[in-house]
Scaffold this active site. Structure first.
Site, PDB file in Angstrom:
ATOM      1  CE1 TYR A   1      12.243 -60.214  -5.164  1.00 42.07           C
ATOM      2  CE2 TYR A   1      10.716 -60.809  -3.413  1.00 42.07           C
ATOM      3  CZ  TYR A   1      11.870 -60.182  -3.835  1.00 42.07           C
ATOM      4  OH  TYR A   1      12.645 -59.515  -2.922  1.00 42.07           O
TER       5      TYR A   1
ATOM      6  CG  ASN B   1      14.397 -46.872 -19.381  1.00 43.09           C
ATOM      7  OD1 ASN B   1      13.714 -47.534 -18.597  1.00 43.09           O
ATOM      8  ND2 ASN B   1      14.993 -45.750 -19.040  1.00 43.09           N
TER       9      ASN B   1
ATOM     10  CG  ASP C   1      20.932 -58.156  -8.748  1.00 43.08           C
ATOM     11  OD1 ASP C   1      20.460 -59.044  -8.006  1.00 43.08           O
ATOM     12  OD2 ASP C   1      20.927 -56.946  -8.449  1.00 43.08           O
TER      13      ASP C   1
ATOM     14  CG  ASN D   1      23.850 -58.493  -5.581  1.00 40.99           C
ATOM     15  OD1 ASN D   1      25.020 -58.742  -5.860  1.00 40.99           O
ATOM     16  ND2 ASN D   1      22.867 -59.343  -5.811  1.00 40.99           N
TER      17      ASN D   1
ATOM     18  CB  SER E   1      17.559 -62.026   1.993  1.00 39.24           C
ATOM     19  OG  SER E   1      17.352 -61.416   0.749  1.00 39.24           O
TER      20      SER E   1
ATOM     21  CB  SER F   1      14.457 -58.706   3.411  1.00 37.17           C
ATOM     22  OG  SER F   1      15.328 -59.577   2.721  1.00 37.17           O
TER      23      SER F   1
ATOM     24  CB  THR G   1      18.624 -54.905  -0.758  1.00 32.64           C
ATOM     25  OG1 THR G   1      17.478 -54.662  -1.553  1.00 32.64           O
ATOM     26  CG2 THR G   1      18.259 -54.693   0.699  1.00 32.64           C
TER      27      THR G   1
ATOM     28  CB  THR H   1      13.982 -41.908 -19.477  1.00 31.59           C
ATOM     29  OG1 THR H   1      12.954 -41.898 -18.490  1.00 31.59           O
ATOM     30  CG2 THR H   1      14.511 -40.512 -19.684  1.00 31.59           C
TER      31      THR H   1
ATOM     32  CE  LYS I   1      20.455 -54.602  -5.313  1.00 33.91           C
ATOM     33  NZ  LYS I   1      19.755 -55.270  -6.407  1.00 33.91           N
TER      34      LYS I   1
HETATM   35  P1  NAP Z   1      15.720 -48.795 -10.675  1.00 37.37           P
HETATM   36  O1  NAP Z   1      17.207 -48.725 -10.693  1.00 37.37           O
HETATM   37  O2  NAP Z   1      14.947 -47.787  -9.898  1.00 37.37           O
HETATM   38  O3  NAP Z   1      15.233 -48.726 -12.196  1.00 37.37           O
HETATM   39  C1  NAP Z   1      13.885 -48.717 -12.538  1.00 37.37           C
HETATM   40  C2  NAP Z   1      13.727 -48.714 -14.062  1.00 37.37           C
HETATM   41  O4  NAP Z   1      12.346 -48.904 -14.316  1.00 37.37           O
HETATM   42  C3  NAP Z   1      14.152 -47.426 -14.706  1.00 37.37           C
HETATM   43  O5  NAP Z   1      14.719 -47.718 -15.957  1.00 37.37           O
HETATM   44  C4  NAP Z   1      12.832 -46.679 -14.891  1.00 37.37           C
HETATM   45  O6  NAP Z   1      12.778 -45.874 -16.039  1.00 37.37           O
HETATM   46  C5  NAP Z   1      11.855 -47.808 -15.084  1.00 37.37           C
HETATM   47  N1  NAP Z   1      10.532 -47.410 -14.613  1.00 37.37           N
HETATM   48  C6  NAP Z   1      10.204 -47.042 -13.346  1.00 37.37           C
HETATM   49  N2  NAP Z   1       8.890 -46.757 -13.286  1.00 37.37           N
HETATM   50  C7  NAP Z   1       8.387 -46.939 -14.533  1.00 37.37           C
HETATM   51  C8  NAP Z   1       7.097 -46.786 -15.098  1.00 37.37           C
HETATM   52  N3  NAP Z   1       6.039 -46.410 -14.354  1.00 37.37           N
HETATM   53  N4  NAP Z   1       6.933 -47.071 -16.404  1.00 37.37           N
HETATM   54  C9  NAP Z   1       7.986 -47.447 -17.154  1.00 37.37           C
HETATM   55  N5  NAP Z   1       9.242 -47.594 -16.679  1.00 37.37           N
HETATM   56  C10 NAP Z   1       9.429 -47.350 -15.375  1.00 37.37           C
HETATM   57  O7  NAP Z   1      15.222 -50.215 -10.170  1.00 37.37           O
HETATM   58  P2  NAP Z   1      16.017 -51.610 -10.229  1.00 37.37           P
HETATM   59  O8  NAP Z   1      16.831 -51.776  -9.021  1.00 37.37           O
HETATM   60  O9  NAP Z   1      16.665 -51.711 -11.553  1.00 37.37           O
HETATM   61  O10 NAP Z   1      14.807 -52.652 -10.090  1.00 37.37           O
HETATM   62  C11 NAP Z   1      13.854 -52.824 -11.124  1.00 37.37           C
HETATM   63  C12 NAP Z   1      12.886 -53.927 -10.753  1.00 37.37           C
HETATM   64  O11 NAP Z   1      13.553 -55.181 -10.654  1.00 37.37           O
HETATM   65  C13 NAP Z   1      12.207 -53.719  -9.390  1.00 37.37           C
HETATM   66  O12 NAP Z   1      10.869 -54.073  -9.485  1.00 37.37           O
HETATM   67  C14 NAP Z   1      12.940 -54.670  -8.479  1.00 37.37           C
HETATM   68  O13 NAP Z   1      12.119 -55.114  -7.418  1.00 37.37           O
HETATM   69  C15 NAP Z   1      13.241 -55.815  -9.430  1.00 37.37           C
HETATM   70  N6  NAP Z   1      14.382 -56.606  -8.986  1.00 37.37           N
HETATM   71  C16 NAP Z   1      14.164 -57.915  -8.722  1.00 37.37           C
HETATM   72  C17 NAP Z   1      15.206 -58.693  -8.316  1.00 37.37           C
HETATM   73  C18 NAP Z   1      14.950 -60.146  -8.020  1.00 37.37           C
HETATM   74  O14 NAP Z   1      15.797 -60.760  -7.357  1.00 37.37           O
HETATM   75  N7  NAP Z   1      13.865 -60.732  -8.497  1.00 37.37           N
HETATM   76  C19 NAP Z   1      16.492 -58.165  -8.168  1.00 37.37           C
HETATM   77  C20 NAP Z   1      16.681 -56.809  -8.461  1.00 37.37           C
HETATM   78  C21 NAP Z   1      15.610 -56.042  -8.870  1.00 37.37           C
HETATM   79  P3  NAP Z   1      13.262 -44.341 -16.085  1.00 37.37           P
HETATM   80  O15 NAP Z   1      14.716 -44.379 -16.431  1.00 37.37           O
HETATM   81  O16 NAP Z   1      12.414 -43.737 -17.134  1.00 37.37           O
HETATM   82  O17 NAP Z   1      12.991 -43.756 -14.722  1.00 37.37           O
END
Ligand code: NAP
Length: 523
Positions: A454, A392, A346, A330, A262, A260, A305, A394, A309
């Protein structure tokens, strides 16, 4: 304490010792001393790990020269035997002989493990202590247990410092160590640490609880114990010299947590804004362990994290309506009454970077994904009056968010019919993989593309967006702005987000450079 050792220990009064002792290792005596030379200007407390040398006795003439030249440096000699977790294969007698010679060469402290000391004649230990202070040490490589019993055994042997090192397998083990230090540090000069990744917090908070000092490594590749931090981390990131009873404790909790960023940005923000706080990585294997630790330490604020969450929500005393709608928290604040309050920052992480560039009200924004981060983006943007579309993999989860947030869903086949002000990637596609992108180049029709990922700092999606003429907002900005909002909730001060962005950008560049070197080594 004997009269002979009095003089000596007066110079080493616990309060006069620096808080950080840097463990120095080397493949041969010259390498070890060269490292000590490089450290000596900024670090006045060094431990020579003689047991790391194939022939420890050969280092003694060089140590003598070093101590003569650097009389301001406190030097500890350690030659721990294999049976006690060290690397020295010789007998207890030869270990004692090396330590005595190290003292004659100018080391002011020697570390001797309980296992050897309990077989020594009192006269042998007295002789060692006439010219040096004795650190009697005990290491448990499996657990943090029986600390009081161990101390009782140790104090039967006269020493100047008693060092007890356990291994943390839970966050609560750190609490056990800190309570032990608080109870006993008025009676004895103690050093208390928990090894292991879950014990890293003890390396900072131990000194606050009464540990006279703690140990640090020269670099990541030179750690002499698991979970050890580098001197740079302890001093610059965690500002260990300033940690005191009034220091507020914050942390980021998750599993895994080791990578992390952070702690780097939050501690930088606290330093910049002169907040008396320290922000630590909390490797929580279970939520139960985390919550016990939060109440006991006590911790003032938490970043939450993966994977907690959503799961943490049912353990909080209250959340704001925005967080409840998103269904993910978060940020936790521990109020003075001990109650835990949850927030989701977020949304601020998405809204703030956009606000700096466009008017969100009325903007047409596509969110890719329907997980926790997408929900935070959709609700945050809808609250600001944006026209939000969700796409999305799905359809079900996207339709659910759209219904509750009054947003729209989109099928991928219909994407070509639309042009957006902003496209936001809230999926993990492209994370740690420079070849994957959530959209094809001909599907990117937008003024701005915001990738939440990132790491890597430059994803394939971002490259394609640039090629398609879009302006790119990197995921580091979301990371910084969600953290900035946390900082504001906890401290009531505006966050130095530009400084936080500088720190995270630098850390990501260094990480990318390190990965490149490691990958080229593998080839
Ligand atoms: P999450 O709850 O697991 O959700 C993932 C989403 O991505 C779901 O809608 C999933 O679709 C979709 N997905 C996963 N694999 C996929 C693929 N191969 N092709 C198409 N869609 C796919 O994850 P999250 O917490 O929302 O995080 C999502 C992203 O944001 C991560 O990369 C995370 O690192 C990033 N993030 C960044 C920050 C930041 O501060 N920059 C903060 C939070 C999150 P399905 O419903 O079909 O499974």
């Amino acid at each position: 304490m004997t009269a002979a050792s009095n003089n000596f220990v007066a110079r080493l009064r616990p309060l006069r010792l620096p808080r950080v002792c840097v463990a120095v290792i080397g493949s041969d005596p010259a390498a070890m001393i060269e490292k000590a030379e490089n450290l000596a200007r900024d670090n006045t407390f060094l431990e020579f790990r003689l047991d790391y040398l194939p022939k420890p006795a050969l280092a003694l003439p060089k140590i003598r020269q070093f101590t003569q030249y650097h009389s301001h440096v406190m030097a500890v000699a350690t030659c721990r035997r294999v049976a006690a977790g060290g690397k020295f294969r010789g007998s207890a007698a030869s270990q004692l002989d090396i330590l005595a010679k190290a003292v004659a060469a100018g080391c002011q402290l020697v570390d001797l493990e309980l296992q050897t000391a309990s077989h020594c004649k009192p006269e042998q230990l007295r002789r060692l202590r006439t010219q040096a202070a004795l650190i009697l040490s005990y290491h448990d490589f499996r657990a943090t247990r029986k600390l009081d019993e161990t101390l009782e055994k140790m104090v039967a042997i006269s020493a100047d410092f008693y060092k007890i090192v356990g291994t943390a397998t839970t966050l609560s083990d750190n609490v056990t160590m800190m309570k032990f230090l608080e109870k006993n540090s008025g009676l004895h000069s103690l050093i208390g640490i928990c090894m292991g990744e879950q014990g890293v917090i003890s390396r900072v908070l131990g000194v606050r609880a009464g540990s006279v000092f703690t140990f640090a490594a020269v670099s990541d590749d030179e750690k002499t114990a698991s979970g050890q931090m580098t001197t740079q981390e302890l001093r610059s990131t965690y500002r260990i010299e300033q940690v005191d009873a009034a220091t507020r404790v914050y942390g980021v909790a998750g599993d895994p947590i080791a990578h992390s960023l952070s702690p780097a940005i939050m501690n930088a923000a606290m330093r910049r804004e002169t907040v008396n706080g320290v922000y630590l990585p909390l490797h929580a294997k279970t939520l139960k362990d985390l919550l016990a630790c939060v109440r006991d330490i006590p911790i003032h604020g938490l970043s939450i994290t993966m994977p907690y969450k959503s799961a943490i929500l049912s353990h909080l005393d209250n959340t704001d309506s925005h967080t409840a709608k998103i269904g993910a928290c978060n940020t936790v604040v521990r109020a003075q009454d001990g109650n835990l309050y949850g927030f989701n920052t977020d949304s601020a992480g998405v809204v703030r970077p956009l606000e700096l560039r466009i008017t969100i009200e009325g903007a047409k924004i596509l969110v890719l994904g329907a997980g926790g981060a997408a929900r935070a983006a959709v609700y945050g943007l809808k609250e600001r009056g944006a026209e939000v579309y969700i796409l999305n993999r799905t359809p079900g989860p996207a339709q659910k968010i759209a219904r509750s947030a009054r947003a729209r869903t989109l099928k991928r086949a219909d994407l070509k019919k639309h042009t957006f002000d902003v496209i936001i990637n809230a999926t993990p596609v492209g994370m740690g993989n420079p070849r994957e992108s959530p959209l094809n180049e001909n599907e990117i029709k937008a003024r701005y593309v915001f990738d939440m990922i990132y790491d890597p700092p430059e994803t394939r999606f971002m490259k394609m967006a640039r090629a398609a003429g879009a302006e790119v907002i990197p995921g580091a900005e979301m990371f910084v702005h969600q953290a900035a909002r946390q900082f504001e909730i906890w401290t009531g001060k505006p966050a130095p987000w530009d400084e936080m962005l500088r720190v995270v950008t630098k850390a990501l560049e260094e990480r990318a450079a390190k990965n490149t070197v490691e990958n080229s080594k593998k080839k």
